[in-house]
Design an enzyme around this catalytic site. Structure first.
Site, PDB file in Angstrom:
ATOM      1  N   ASP A  91      32.870  47.007  36.666  1.00  0.00           N
ATOM      2  CA  ASP A  91      33.656  46.547  37.811  1.00  0.00           C
ATOM      3  C   ASP A  91      32.828  45.568  38.655  1.00  0.00           C
ATOM      4  O   ASP A  91      32.059  44.788  38.094  1.00  0.00           O
ATOM      5  CB  ASP A  91      34.089  47.775  38.628  1.00  0.00           C
ATOM      6  CG  ASP A  91      35.446  47.592  39.278  1.00  0.00           C
ATOM      7  OD1 ASP A  91      35.541  46.798  40.222  1.00  0.00           O
ATOM      8  OD2 ASP A  91      36.405  48.261  38.841  1.00  0.00           O
ATOM      9  N   HIS A 148      35.640  46.873  45.177  1.00  0.00           N
ATOM     10  CA  HIS A 148      36.521  47.502  44.199  1.00  0.00           C
ATOM     11  C   HIS A 148      35.794  48.555  43.359  1.00  0.00           C
ATOM     12  O   HIS A 148      36.301  49.658  43.126  1.00  0.00           O
ATOM     13  CB  HIS A 148      37.088  46.392  43.311  1.00  0.00           C
ATOM     14  CG  HIS A 148      38.229  46.772  42.444  1.00  0.00           C
ATOM     15  ND1 HIS A 148      38.066  47.248  41.159  1.00  0.00           N
ATOM     16  CD2 HIS A 148      39.568  46.711  42.659  1.00  0.00           C
ATOM     17  CE1 HIS A 148      39.250  47.468  40.617  1.00  0.00           C
ATOM     18  NE2 HIS A 148      40.181  47.147  41.502  1.00  0.00           N
ATOM     19  N   ASN A 189      49.093  45.030  37.298  1.00  0.00           N
ATOM     20  CA  ASN A 189      49.965  45.161  38.470  1.00  0.00           C
ATOM     21  C   ASN A 189      51.031  44.082  38.561  1.00  0.00           C
ATOM     22  O   ASN A 189      51.383  43.647  39.654  1.00  0.00           O
ATOM     23  CB  ASN A 189      49.107  45.105  39.741  1.00  0.00           C
ATOM     24  CG  ASN A 189      48.032  46.155  39.764  1.00  0.00           C
ATOM     25  OD1 ASN A 189      48.217  47.252  39.269  1.00  0.00           O
ATOM     26  ND2 ASN A 189      46.896  45.817  40.338  1.00  0.00           N
ATOM     27  N   SER A 220      44.360  49.993  39.021  1.00  0.00           N
ATOM     28  CA  SER A 220      42.917  50.179  39.126  1.00  0.00           C
ATOM     29  C   SER A 220      42.576  51.545  39.698  1.00  0.00           C
ATOM     30  O   SER A 220      41.525  52.105  39.401  1.00  0.00           O
ATOM     31  CB  SER A 220      42.306  49.129  40.057  1.00  0.00           C
ATOM     32  OG  SER A 220      42.043  47.938  39.389  1.00  0.00           O
TER      33      SER A 220
END
Length: 435
Positions: free
Chosen positions: A177, A237, A339, A409
């Site tokens: 990430d 994130h 998404n 996520s």
């Protein structure tokens, strides 16, 4: 991927005239390598490509032959203001392919032409775009009551009874990430990681790859990543995802984690404007215990990899080779479905075989409006209003904090954490297929 950190990308479509397309097809020899064009639509311009030369061929064994192959391909592209296109090798990937980079940005038509010129070399197996991916979030912890995903409703993952039997002890989860930030509700469960961002501008840490996986912030201004792309503050994130996997739990502080006695190896691949497929592929290999040239071996190979990131297109050969290698080493690969409220078949790497593709649900147990869907979804998990660890900085790191995010996520790390729970009590390690 996290909904709040995934701006809508303006698609730019290029239509080739029939005569141009015919010329391209006629110019391609019968023995041309495979040209994988799905990544072309991910951005209006490209500078990095992945080329796989056949094992044992001259460009693999000889740098002079490689340079000659690249020069021949570049010569087929029109000059810009009288200057010929430059095309050079960046590095070899752990999966055997080569990253090459042009000295100027090419539009989609030029990029396709270059890819076909590269593939015209009979030594080439395939050519693809080095595509940029983007981020896709009964203990006594003080904010546990706000974590509906760990609740007792039909919409939750019903993890509380499982915690009587398993907490993730002895299992390693790699979170590939944006890296990690200092957080008292996470630090005790973080193992040494690695920074795989090879582009210094993306990395923001003054160099390329190194052993420091700290998140330096992924903020950017309007139009910095591409024209029409609105600016954004840093997302932190990776810290949010890691907290859902394994926040320190039962410590009278903050939030709980799904597998709160598991350990997390943070692997940094996403920086300013995202991260390249080539870096992510090497990170998958390394996190699962494979060898990456120039990078020290991972002392803590992961039983589970979480990929809360993605982009559009079909599964590339580079991704598939990296994933297959990880699975062959016994690592389960969990991927956010995306998404875009569209079929997951168009979201990479969630559409790759050998992964667990995770959709997002709401606290009412319904599909989240943003979540991708379709027969390629393997499972769904809480992904809307997910509270986890974060950082207060708007650009560079500030103090430790907590926040709620929406996105697939946030759903994926719930699943990665459950896999860690399973592995921690299995009499012998479960294979990815068994998981």
């Amino acid at each position: 991927m996290s909904q709040v950190t995934q701006p809508r990308v303006r698609r730019v479509w290029v239509v080739l005239g029939a005569s141009v397309l015919s010329s391209l097809l006629l110019a391609t020899p019968a023995l041309a390598g495979d040209v994988q064009l799905s990544g072309l639509q991910s951005a209006p311009t490209h500078q990095r490509f992945i080329v796989k030369y056949r094992d044992g061929s001259a460009p693999v064994a000889n740098t002079t032959a490689l340079a000659s192959s690249l020069k021949t391909a570049a010569a087929g592209i029109a000059s810009n203001q009288g200057r010929a296109l430059g095309l050079q090798q960046v590095r070899r990937l752990a999966v055997g392919s080569t990253v090459v980079r042009t000295d100027r940005a090419l539009d989609q038509a030029e990029s396709e032409l270059l890819m076909r010129k590269l593939a015209a070399d009979p030594n080439v197996e395939y050519v693809e775009v080095d595509q940029i991916m983007r981020a896709t979030l009964t203990p006594n912890d003080t904010r546990f009551s706000e974590q509906w995903g760990f609740g007792t409703s039909n919409a939750s993952i019903n993890v509380r009874p499982a915690w009587d039997k398993a907490t993730g002890t002895g299992v390693v989860v790699a979170v590939i990430d944006t890296g990690i930030t200092n957080h008292p509700d996470l630090n005790a469960n973080i193992l040494p990681g690695y920074d795989f961002i090879s582009d210094a501008a993306m990395a923001r840490d003054g160099g390329g790859r190194d052993s420091n996986p700290n998140d330096e912030g992924d903020w950017y201004g309007d139009n910095e990543c591409q024209a029409g792309y609105p600016g954004s503050n840093s997302s932190w994130h990776g810290t949010h995802v890691a907290g859902t996997v394994a926040a320190v739990t039962n410590n009278s502080t903050g939030v709980a984690g799904t597998a709160f006695n598991a350990k997390v190896v943070p692997v940094r691949v996403l920086g300013k404007c995202g991260g390249y497929t080539s870096d992510i592929a090497d990170a998958i290999v390394w996190a699962s215990g494979g060898t990456v040239s120039g990078v020290p071996a991972n002392a803590n190979p992961a039983e589970v990899i979480n990929l809360s990131l993605g982009g559009g297109g079909s599964c590339s050969t580079t991704y598939q080779n990296a994933i297959n290698g990880a699975v062959g080493r016994g690592t389960t690969v969990v991927v956010a479905a995306g998404n875009s409220n569209t079929n997951v078949s168009s979201s990479v790497p969630a559409n790759c075989p050998n992964v667990i593709a995770v959709a997002a649900t709401t606290s009412a147990g319904a599909r989240a409006s943003f979540s991708n869907y379709g027969t390629g979804i393997d499972i769904s998990a809480p992904g809307q209003g997910i509270l986890s660890t974060l950082n207060s900085g708007t650009t560079t790191p500030g103090s430790a904090s907590y926040a709620s995010y929406n996105g697939t996520s946030m759903a994926a790390p719930h699943v990665a954490g459950v896999v860690a729970l399973m592995q921690s009590v299995a009499p012998s390690p479960l294979s990815p297929a068994q998981v």
